[in-house]
Structure formats: structure tokens, C-alpha cells
Design a protein around this motif. Structure first.
Motif, PDB file in Angstrom:
ATOM      1  N   VAL A  27       0.860  -1.188   0.000  1.00 25.28           N
ATOM      2  CA  VAL A  27       0.000   0.000   0.000  1.00 25.28           C
ATOM      3  C   VAL A  27       0.896   1.237   0.000  1.00 25.28           C
ATOM      4  O   VAL A  27       1.817   1.350   0.818  1.00 25.28           O
ATOM      5  N   GLY A  28       0.621   2.162  -0.916  1.00 30.87           N
ATOM      6  CA  GLY A  28       1.404   3.389  -1.002  1.00 30.87           C
ATOM      7  C   GLY A  28       0.537   4.620  -0.926  1.00 30.87           C
ATOM      8  O   GLY A  28       0.037   5.099  -1.949  1.00 30.87           O
ATOM      9  N   PRO A  29       0.321   5.167   0.272  1.00 32.92           N
ATOM     10  CA  PRO A  29      -0.491   6.379   0.395  1.00 32.92           C
ATOM     11  C   PRO A  29       0.359   7.653   0.358  1.00 32.92           C
ATOM     12  O   PRO A  29       1.405   7.739   1.008  1.00 32.92           O
ATOM     13  N   ILE A  30      -0.076   8.608  -0.419  1.00 39.00           N
ATOM     14  CA  ILE A  30       0.434   9.982  -0.335  1.00 39.00           C
ATOM     15  C   ILE A  30      -0.794  10.847  -0.078  1.00 39.00           C
ATOM     16  O   ILE A  30      -1.563  11.154  -0.988  1.00 39.00           O
ATOM     17  N   LEU A  31      -0.995  11.188   1.173  1.00 41.74           N
ATOM     18  CA  LEU A  31      -2.209  11.844   1.627  1.00 41.74           C
ATOM     19  C   LEU A  31      -1.849  12.944   2.627  1.00 41.74           C
ATOM     20  O   LEU A  31      -0.686  13.038   3.040  1.00 41.74           O
ATOM     21  N   PRO A  32      -2.788  13.769   3.034  1.00 37.48           N
ATOM     22  CA  PRO A  32      -2.476  14.793   4.035  1.00 37.48           C
ATOM     23  C   PRO A  32      -1.853  14.196   5.295  1.00 37.48           C
ATOM     24  O   PRO A  32      -2.424  13.311   5.917  1.00 37.48           O
ATOM     25  N   ASN A  33      -0.644  14.626   5.616  1.00 36.72           N
ATOM     26  CA  ASN A  33       0.084  14.186   6.813  1.00 36.72           C
ATOM     27  C   ASN A  33       0.305  12.677   6.840  1.00 36.72           C
ATOM     28  O   ASN A  33       0.373  12.067   7.909  1.00 36.72           O
ATOM     29  N   CYS A  34       0.432  12.068   5.669  1.00 37.00           N
ATOM     30  CA  CYS A  34       0.537  10.612   5.606  1.00 37.00           C
ATOM     31  C   CYS A  34       1.272  10.185   4.335  1.00 37.00           C
ATOM     32  O   CYS A  34       0.856  10.550   3.237  1.00 37.00           O
ATOM     33  N   ASP A  35       2.357   9.433   4.509  1.00 34.32           N
ATOM     34  CA  ASP A  35       3.044   8.903   3.335  1.00 34.32           C
ATOM     35  C   ASP A  35       3.572   7.487   3.547  1.00 34.32           C
ATOM     36  O   ASP A  35       4.521   7.070   2.889  1.00 34.32           O
ATOM     37  N   ASP A  36       2.948   6.741   4.447  1.00 28.26           N
ATOM     38  CA  ASP A  36       3.318   5.341   4.619  1.00 28.26           C
ATOM     39  C   ASP A  36       2.149   4.572   5.211  1.00 28.26           C
ATOM     40  O   ASP A  36       1.217   5.158   5.774  1.00 28.26           O
ATOM     41  N   ARG A  37       2.218   3.252   5.070  1.00 28.07           N
ATOM     42  CA  ARG A  37       1.102   2.393   5.504  1.00 28.07           C
ATOM     43  C   ARG A  37       0.865   2.484   7.007  1.00 28.07           C
ATOM     44  O   ARG A  37      -0.287   2.456   7.461  1.00 28.07           O
ATOM     45  N   ARG A  38       1.920   2.563   7.789  1.00 31.89           N
ATOM     46  CA  ARG A  38       1.763   2.614   9.243  1.00 31.89           C
ATOM     47  C   ARG A  38       0.985   3.844   9.677  1.00 31.89           C
ATOM     48  O   ARG A  38       0.052   3.765  10.492  1.00 31.89           O
ATOM     49  N   ALA A  98       4.971   9.343  -6.707  1.00 34.13           N
ATOM     50  CA  ALA A  98       5.427   9.093  -5.335  1.00 34.13           C
ATOM     51  C   ALA A  98       4.646   7.958  -4.692  1.00 34.13           C
ATOM     52  O   ALA A  98       5.208   7.133  -3.959  1.00 34.13           O
ATOM     53  N   SER A  99       3.352   7.898  -4.978  1.00 32.00           N
ATOM     54  CA  SER A  99       2.505   6.841  -4.426  1.00 32.00           C
ATOM     55  C   SER A  99       2.947   5.471  -4.932  1.00 32.00           C
ATOM     56  O   SER A  99       2.997   4.494  -4.175  1.00 32.00           O
ATOM     57  N   ILE A 100       3.265   5.376  -6.217  1.00 30.56           N
ATOM     58  CA  ILE A 100       3.753   4.113  -6.775  1.00 30.56           C
ATOM     59  C   ILE A 100       5.039   3.684  -6.070  1.00 30.56           C
ATOM     60  O   ILE A 100       5.200   2.521  -5.675  1.00 30.56           O
ATOM     61  N   MET A 101       5.954   4.625  -5.912  1.00 30.55           N
ATOM     62  CA  MET A 101       7.231   4.283  -5.281  1.00 30.55           C
ATOM     63  C   MET A 101       7.031   3.827  -3.841  1.00 30.55           C
ATOM     64  O   MET A 101       7.693   2.896  -3.375  1.00 30.55           O
ATOM     65  N   ARG A 102       6.109   4.455  -3.132  1.00 33.26           N
ATOM     66  CA  ARG A 102       5.814   4.036  -1.767  1.00 33.26           C
ATOM     67  C   ARG A 102       5.221   2.622  -1.745  1.00 33.26           C
ATOM     68  O   ARG A 102       5.528   1.816  -0.871  1.00 33.26           O
ATOM     69  N   ALA A 103       4.359   2.336  -2.704  1.00 40.62           N
ATOM     70  CA  ALA A 103       3.706   1.027  -2.736  1.00 40.62           C
ATOM     71  C   ALA A 103       4.701  -0.088  -3.012  1.00 40.62           C
ATOM     72  O   ALA A 103       4.666  -1.142  -2.371  1.00 40.62           O
ATOM     73  N   ILE A 104       5.597   0.103  -3.989  1.00 41.47           N
ATOM     74  CA  ILE A 104       6.549  -0.961  -4.297  1.00 41.47           C
ATOM     75  C   ILE A 104       7.531  -1.148  -3.149  1.00 41.47           C
ATOM     76  O   ILE A 104       7.956  -2.278  -2.862  1.00 41.47           O
ATOM     77  N   ASP A 106       6.739  -0.643   0.024  1.00 40.33           N
ATOM     78  CA  ASP A 106       5.958  -1.323   1.056  1.00 40.33           C
ATOM     79  C   ASP A 106       5.825  -2.810   0.761  1.00 40.33           C
ATOM     80  O   ASP A 106       5.782  -3.633   1.683  1.00 40.33           O
ATOM     81  N   ALA A 107       5.765  -3.164  -0.516  1.00 43.17           N
ATOM     82  CA  ALA A 107       5.628  -4.565  -0.911  1.00 43.17           C
ATOM     83  C   ALA A 107       6.963  -5.300  -0.953  1.00 43.17           C
ATOM     84  O   ALA A 107       6.985  -6.507  -1.225  1.00 43.17           O
ATOM     85  N   SER A 251      -1.828   3.872  -3.949  1.00 44.56           N
ATOM     86  CA  SER A 251      -1.489   2.783  -4.863  1.00 44.56           C
ATOM     87  C   SER A 251      -1.491   1.462  -4.117  1.00 44.56           C
ATOM     88  O   SER A 251      -1.076   1.390  -2.956  1.00 44.56           O
ATOM     89  N   LEU A 252      -1.948   0.419  -4.800  1.00 42.70           N
ATOM     90  CA  LEU A 252      -1.921  -0.936  -4.263  1.00 42.70           C
ATOM     91  C   LEU A 252      -1.070  -1.816  -5.170  1.00 42.70           C
ATOM     92  O   LEU A 252      -1.168  -1.719  -6.396  1.00 42.70           O
ATOM     93  N   ILE A 253      -0.246  -2.663  -4.574  1.00 46.28           N
ATOM     94  CA  ILE A 253       0.448  -3.693  -5.333  1.00 46.28           C
ATOM     95  C   ILE A 253      -0.412  -4.951  -5.289  1.00 46.28           C
ATOM     96  O   ILE A 253      -0.718  -5.468  -4.215  1.00 46.28           O
ATOM     97  N   LEU A 254      -0.820  -5.405  -6.465  1.00 53.69           N
ATOM     98  CA  LEU A 254      -1.634  -6.607  -6.618  1.00 53.69           C
ATOM     99  C   LEU A 254      -0.785  -7.667  -7.316  1.00 53.69           C
ATOM    100  O   LEU A 254      -0.058  -7.353  -8.272  1.00 53.69           O
TER     101      LEU A 254
END
Length: 434
Positions: A27-38, A98-104, A106-107, A251-254
Motif C-alpha cells: 500500500v502506497g499512500p500519499i495523503l495529508p500528513n501521511c506517506d506510509d502504511r503505518r 510518489a505513491s507508486i514508489m511508496r507502494a513498491i 511497502d511490498a 497505490s496498491l500492489i496486486l
């Protein structure tokens, strides 16, 4: 290795073909005050809204609650990619990358592993180039240059990502208003189920906190009137607060299960099914009786051999607009009948705001983590005592609960309805063994 495949029990011959099981591994989130799954899970579990007041882009004299990504620095995420290759791209495109990079990450995937025709990119966005065209026409007028081609074409973000990462498999952009992220995930699921690819990055993204958006939605009386506490701006299902907007990408890695297991991946959940369809009635109005989404949900459950009582939660559209709120209450009654009050109908929009095309991908990520953690996250800003529907929204506080399966339901302007079915990874494995 014996592939993890299944045959549908449905009598339809088309549904009886062998299909690969698909799992979520990143899971790769780029959201307000959030850039990781935790952090993402912490916000959801604790019900911590990230909305804040800013000047209304359409009227600086008025404060508006919104979820903006602050201090976004793309080079923090696009490591290994020379800045000269991405510096021209728009904010929305860079948030997507950035979201894609975070997702890969995380996976547990190396970027070099994406350089194959067995990997696909599936992007859902409702306003991908809105920021470019708004800025260009306001500041430069019609005087556009050759270099603008690569950033101005609708849906080009997925091509940009493929070129930077070396992805040679299928690359698609889906623009289905607020269902865009769900539709992108659903079509990635279909490609993986058919064995056309081994892995996909499926995303929902939008960054459009711009004056025209606020002008149009304000004129339609679809904006939250909250002026005291921005965190209370979205109050879905019960008080019908209307919209507060946010921006971001999820982003989700499936992967096909056998691919994920071969590389020792951590499986968060199984993505089991997808249905989408239109109301076929009106380009902007929601189906007030919830009949079309109820049909899609019921068909999806039937095709996967599940009964409504096996669903542990539903993450709905939940934007606080009265018409869609009432429609969602209706489909819950139609699908779950006398048990409707026992299945939590949730919304993630009070946390990050309505993120347009990213919103349904955000909900799928939330559903995967709830199944993985066996915990139903709360819907905040709901005063349960004011509800007269008889339905339950896990108001205020989350709860540990045995969860085997959950649904994500997305609505979109233009009569769009999409539904995704997710199952707990261990539950699915036990079912196959039986």
C-alpha cells in the motif's frame, strides 16, 4: 508449484474458466500528513481527521475545510530517478509517481523488478490534468509549447510512470469520476485473474483543490458549511454535511498469489471480485433507492459463493451529501435485509476529505488493512443518537472483530457504481484447503 486458481460455481460458462487468485501485498499512500502504511492505518484506526481550514480557493474571504498535502517534495520519494526526468511534471502527476514508489517499497519490490511485460500499471483519476490546464490558461493563455505535450494529455500520468520505471506490460487510465480508483483496481484484478500479468500497481489519484472546483461545487450547494472545527467537516450518513475535499494518491500492489508467495511477500488481503455498472438514468443524480448498487453487490456475492451474513463491513461512498447518503442506506437494507443493522457501513472521507478519483482506492486500502488487522475502523463525526435509519456505522470508536470478507462501494457522477469484494488472506487459504 501448483497455481492458486479457482473455478466459479456459477452456471455461466464464461464464469467457469480457471482464474488466478489475486492478493494485495503493498500500500502506497500519499495523503495529508501521511506517506506510509503505518501512518495511514494509525489515522484510520484512531479516527484522526487530517482536515484543516484554508482559504477557499474560489473566495479567499472565506475559510474552507480541506485535506491538503503540505511540504510535498518529490525527490524524497523518487529516489533513483534523476530529477531532470521528472521536474517538468505537474503536482498531481508527481503525487501519483510518489505513491507508486511508496507502494513498491511497502511490498518489498525493487524498482528493477518492474522492467518486464508481466507488470502493469492501472491508474484511476477524475481530474488528472485539471491543475495543468487551469494554471496554463490562467498564466499563459493559449501559448503552449511542445514540451507541454507530455504533461497536458489526459491520462498521460500512467505513461510517464511506465517510461520512468521501465514497465512494459499493460498501462491504462480510467476516468470514471469518483469511482476511478476502484475501476482501475478492478481492471487490474481482471488482468491478473486471467494470468495476463503477474503483478500490477493500481492507483487512484487526484490533486484538484483549485478555484473552479470550489466554484462549481459551491454553486451546486455541495460544500460543507462547517466553520468551527475542520475535523468535523464531513459527517456522513446521518447529518448530511456535504463535501470537504482533499488531495492525494493511494497505490496498491496486486499480485497473483503464486507470484507473491514465490518471493515471500507479506499478503495483506485477497482481492476477490469486482463489479461495475451505471444507473442508466441521469448524468448527475444518484439512484435514490440504491437499487443498482444493490444488484451489483448481490451479483458479486452470488458469483463468489458468499451470503450477505458473511460480510463483516461495507466501506461506502460516504461523502455526506444527502442524496448519496440515503441511497447507501437503501442498498444496505436491500442487500442485508433484517441484518442490515449488524453490518457496519463506514466512510473514510471524514479523515482525509473527498479525494475524488483517489477516494475509492483509499477505501480499498483501508478494507485490506482492516481484514489484515481484524479490526473495524470507526466512522467519525457520527452522533449515533441522531440516527433514525437503524443502521450501524461503527461510530466514534473502532472494534476488534473476526472478519472474513468486506465490501467497498463507490459512487460517481455520471451514474457510476462500483463494488469490490475483499477477503482475509488466511480465510481464503483455509477455504481452498477445505
Amino acid at each position: 508449484m501448483i497455481p492458486h486458481v479457482r473455478r466459479s460455481a456459477c452456471a455461466d460458462p464464461e464464469r467457469s474458466i480457471v482464474r488466478h487468485e489475486v492478493v494485495i501485498t503493498g500500500v502506497g499512500p500519499i495523503l495529508p500528513n501521511c506517506d506510509d502504511r503505518r501512518t495511514f492505518w494509525h489515522h484510520l484506526r484512531a479516527g484522526q481527521s487530517q482536515l484543516a481550514f484554508e482559504q477557499n480557493p474560489a473566495d479567499p474571504r472565506v475559510a474552507a475545510p480541506m485535506g491538503r498535502i503540505r511540504d510535498f517534495e518529490p525527490n524524497r520519494y523518487l529516489h533513483g530517478i534523476p530529477e531532470r526526468l521528472y521536474e517538468r511534471y505537474t503536482r498531481a502527476q508527481l503525487i501519483y509517481l510518489a505513491s507508486i514508489m511508496r507502494a513498491i517499497d511497502d511490498a518489498g519490490i525493487e524498482p528493477s523488478e518492474l522492467r518486464t511485460d508481466r507488470v502493469g500499471l492501472f491508474d484511476g483519476t477524475s481530474r488528472d490534468n485539471f491543475d495543468f490546464w487551469h494554471t496554463a490558461l490562467r498564466e499563459r493563455g493559449p501559448a503552449l509549447k511542445k514540451r507541454d505535450l507530455v504533461v497536458s494529455i489526459p491520462g498521460v500520468s500512467v505513461g510517464v510512470a511506465a517510461s520512468l520505471l521501465g514497465v512494459r506490460g499493460p498501462t491504462f487510465t480510467y476516468s470514471c469520476t469518483c469511482t476511478s480508483g476502484a475501476v482501475a483496481i478492478g481492471h487490474a484484478l481482471r488482468e491478473l485473474e486471467a494470468g495476463e500479468i503477474d503483478m500490477a500497481c493500481a492507483t487512484g489519484h487526484d490533486a484538484a483543490l483549485l478555484p473552479p472546483i470550489y466554484e462549481m461545487y459551491g454553486d451546486a450547494d455541495l460544500l460543507s458549511g462547517e466553520r468551527t472545527d475542520a475535523r468535523q467537516a464531513v459527517r456522513p450518513f446521518v447529518e448530511h454535511s456535504k463535501n470537504a475535499f482533499g488531495e492525494g494518491a493511494v497505490s496498491l500492489i496486486l499480485e497473483r498469489r503464486e507470484h507473491a508467495e514465490a518471493r515471500g511477500a507479506n499478503i495483506l488481503a485477497v482481492l476477490s471480485g469486482f463489479r461495475t455498472g451505471n444507473n442508466g438514468e441521469h448524468p448527475t443524480s444518484i439512484d435514490p433507492g440504491g437499487r443498482r448498487p444493490a444488484e451489483l453487490i448481490s451479483t458479486l456475492l452470488r458469483r463468489h459463493g458468499l451470503v450477505p451474513e458473511e460480510i463483516g463491513f461495507v466501506i461506502g461512498h460516504g461523502n455526506g451529501v444527502e442524496a448519496s447518503d440515503r441511497s447507501e442506506l437503501s442498498y444496505m437494507r436491500l442487500v442485508f435485509g433484517e441484518h442490515a443493522g449488524e453490518v457496519p457501513l463506514l466512510s473514510t472521507k471524514p479523515i482525509y476529505g473527498h479525494t475524488f478519483g483517489a477516494s475509492s482506492a483509499l477505501s480499498v486500502a483501508a478494507a485490506a488493512l482492516m481484514l489484515d488487522r481484524q479490526f473495524v475502523a470507526p466512522t467519525v463525526n457520527i452522533h449515533h443518537e441522531r440516527s433514525t435509519s437503524g443502521l450501524f456505522h461503527q461510530h466514534g470508536r473502532g472494534q476488534s472483530r473476526r472478519l472474513g470478507a468486506g465490501l467497498v462501494v463507490a459512487y460517481g457522477m455520471g451514474g457510476q457504481n462500483s463494488v469490490l469484494l475483499l477477503e482475509r488472506a488466511r480465510e481464503a487459504a483455509e477455504s481452498r484447503a477445505a
